[in-house]
Design a protein around this motif. Sequence first.
Motif, PDB file in Angstrom:
ATOM      1  N   ASP A   1      -3.458  -7.708  -6.861  1.00 58.82           N
ATOM      2  CA  ASP A   1      -2.019  -6.817  -6.467  1.00 58.82           C
ATOM      3  C   ASP A   1      -1.360  -7.705  -5.525  1.00 58.82           C
ATOM      4  N   PRO A   2      -0.559  -8.664  -5.532  1.00 55.70           N
ATOM      5  CA  PRO A   2       0.005  -9.491  -5.039  1.00 55.70           C
ATOM      6  C   PRO A   2       0.953  -7.963  -4.102  1.00 55.70           C
ATOM      7  N   SER A   3       1.549  -7.796  -4.165  1.00 55.08           N
ATOM      8  CA  SER A   3       2.311  -6.393  -2.955  1.00 55.08           C
ATOM      9  C   SER A   3       1.733  -5.910  -2.097  1.00 55.08           C
ATOM     10  N   ALA A   4      -0.458  -6.250  -2.843  1.00 52.24           N
ATOM     11  CA  ALA A   4      -0.418  -4.765  -1.382  1.00 52.24           C
ATOM     12  C   ALA A   4      -1.230  -6.033  -0.128  1.00 52.24           C
ATOM     13  N   GLN A   5      -2.451  -5.369   1.253  1.00 51.13           N
ATOM     14  CA  GLN A   5      -1.999  -6.707   1.746  1.00 51.13           C
ATOM     15  C   GLN A   5      -3.829  -6.140   1.749  1.00 51.13           C
TER      16      GLN A   5
ATOM     17  N   ASP B   1       0.274  -1.004   1.299  1.00 53.98           N
ATOM     18  CA  ASP B   1       1.328  -1.128  -0.080  1.00 53.98           C
ATOM     19  C   ASP B   1       2.185  -0.807   1.318  1.00 53.98           C
TER      20      ASP B   1
ATOM     21  N   HIS C   1       5.427  -0.769   0.020  1.00 52.89           N
ATOM     22  CA  HIS C   1       6.930  -0.523  -1.019  1.00 52.89           C
ATOM     23  C   HIS C   1       6.361   0.994  -2.110  1.00 52.89           C
ATOM     24  N   THR C   2       5.167   1.132  -2.007  1.00 47.82           N
ATOM     25  CA  THR C   2       4.629   2.575  -3.618  1.00 47.82           C
ATOM     26  C   THR C   2       4.831   3.398  -3.008  1.00 47.82           C
TER      27      THR C   2
END
Length: 473
Positions: A166-170, A192, A194-195
């Motif tokens: 998941d590229p949006s999670a770090q 994350d 945004h979610t």
Amino acid sequence: MASTVFERQAPPPSAVAHSLEKSRRGVFWLHDLGPRAQHPRLTADTQADLVVVGGGYCGLWTALLAKQRDPGRSVILLEAKTVGWAASGRNGGFVAASLTHGSSNGEARFPNELATLDRLGLENLDAIERTVRELGLDCHFERSGGLDVATEPYQVEWLREAAAADPSAQLVEGDALRALVDSPTYLAALRDAHTTALVHPAKLAVELARAAIEAGVEIFEDTRVTALDTDGDGVQVRTPDGSVRAENVALATNVYPSLLARNRLMTVPVYDYVLMTEPLTDAQLTSIGWSGREGIGDSANQFHYYRLSADNRILWGGYDAVYYPGGKVRSRYEKRPKSFERLAAHFLTTFPQLEDIRFSHRWAGAIDTCSRFCAFYGTARKGRVAYAAGFTGLGVGATRFAGDVMLDLLSGEPTERTELEMVKSLPIPFPPEPLATIGIQATRWSLDRADHNDGKRNLLLKAMDAVGLGFDS
Ligand SMILES: Cc1cc2nc3c(=O)[nH]c(=O)nc-3n(C[C@H](O)[C@H](O)[C@H](O)COP(=O)(O)OP(=O)(O)OC[C@H]3O[C@@H](n4cnc5c(N)ncnc54)[C@H](O)[C@@H]3O)c2cc1C
């Protein structure tokens, strides 16, 4: 079997007792509401284009969306007690984009449409944020994102895999993680931005009711629907002192006995326990950091979820997910000293800096668990009645989506939502008692073992995974 960090670093029983000493039994969020609008009881026979049964988020969103779609449609909402008294007024307030109770559950059950479900889930969360802003809903909405934390080495590997997918999670580790939230139990976290959003759950419910009334919905409280009688051209919705003749009905009754016999075995009530601290002092807050105010959950099967309130209390819930033999919703199940003591002990292990903390409130609520862990939808009575239930502990956001699905289904016109496998398919029902109790207790025992065995699932869990059956909170 290996011990978990909560067992290895357990605080002394006296510290746990001290923290709970002054807590009162009751839902902080409901106490914090102050005076609220009362709605009358239905005492006459009337009619409406749409009747919504249930005054939690699912019913409230359905009623509001129905008016937004067609302001000329007459909409009546019937609530057995008061708006938002049940799960909607007593939850953790995490508004997740996920419609599938997390992406690994979505991947396992609907692999071919996960990308679509993720997009629709994010659109749904964006729409909630937009509605809060446009209608001025005073519900402490914060789009602060989420942290999924690992407290055991095997969970770090899970988070690494999730970050890679998941590229949006770090993935955050070491000093960077300590700088976000300082707990000696954390080994890594998946962040994350945004979610996940956070709300004051009870305020969201009463504010949705206000918005619905302003849009022209009529709300009746203390009005339990006892039966739905269908004839050729409508549905007679029966209550003890009145009835409504309706063109269509949307059922949003969550964990309570369904008005449709076919849905009675689809969900089971699972009790989830929650503590709320007193407001943290500035020094206490500084000692843990958490300036990003993310919603936090840990990665075990039996997981904790926690967040800050607007006045800097910490809500701390989860871990025990208790099914009581017989599968009934009963207020006596909300008192379970063992669960509150366990929660307090795990809190003090997580934040030893807060050793002097006091919990001000303790409460519990029933979660509408279904065997696929995410909501199911459908129609009955020749398409005049729609239903949605089975949110399994992740319904704050998903109930709005469910409202849209029910309205789509009632309109009879196919939409992107109604064509989803998730909407067209149904979960496997639970067996009747006593088999339900035997199966659920065996599953709980297996999940606890997995948490003590590097997450490894035993034969029972693997067999259940293979047939798409499960138990979760
Ligand atoms: C302790 C706890 C923590 C949770 N934390 C989270 C979280 O952080 N994030 C998240 O996403 N989800 C969470 N959940 C789940 C979430 O709260 C629910 O999924 C969501 O509130 C469901 O909304 P609902 O409207 O379907 O149900 P409810 O809020 O239960 O509303 C159903 C309503 O229907 C009414 N009703 C039932 N039968 C009838 C009838 N015959 N006639 C009239 N009225 C009837 C009931 O009185 C009730 O008010 C949590 C749940 C609990 C219990």
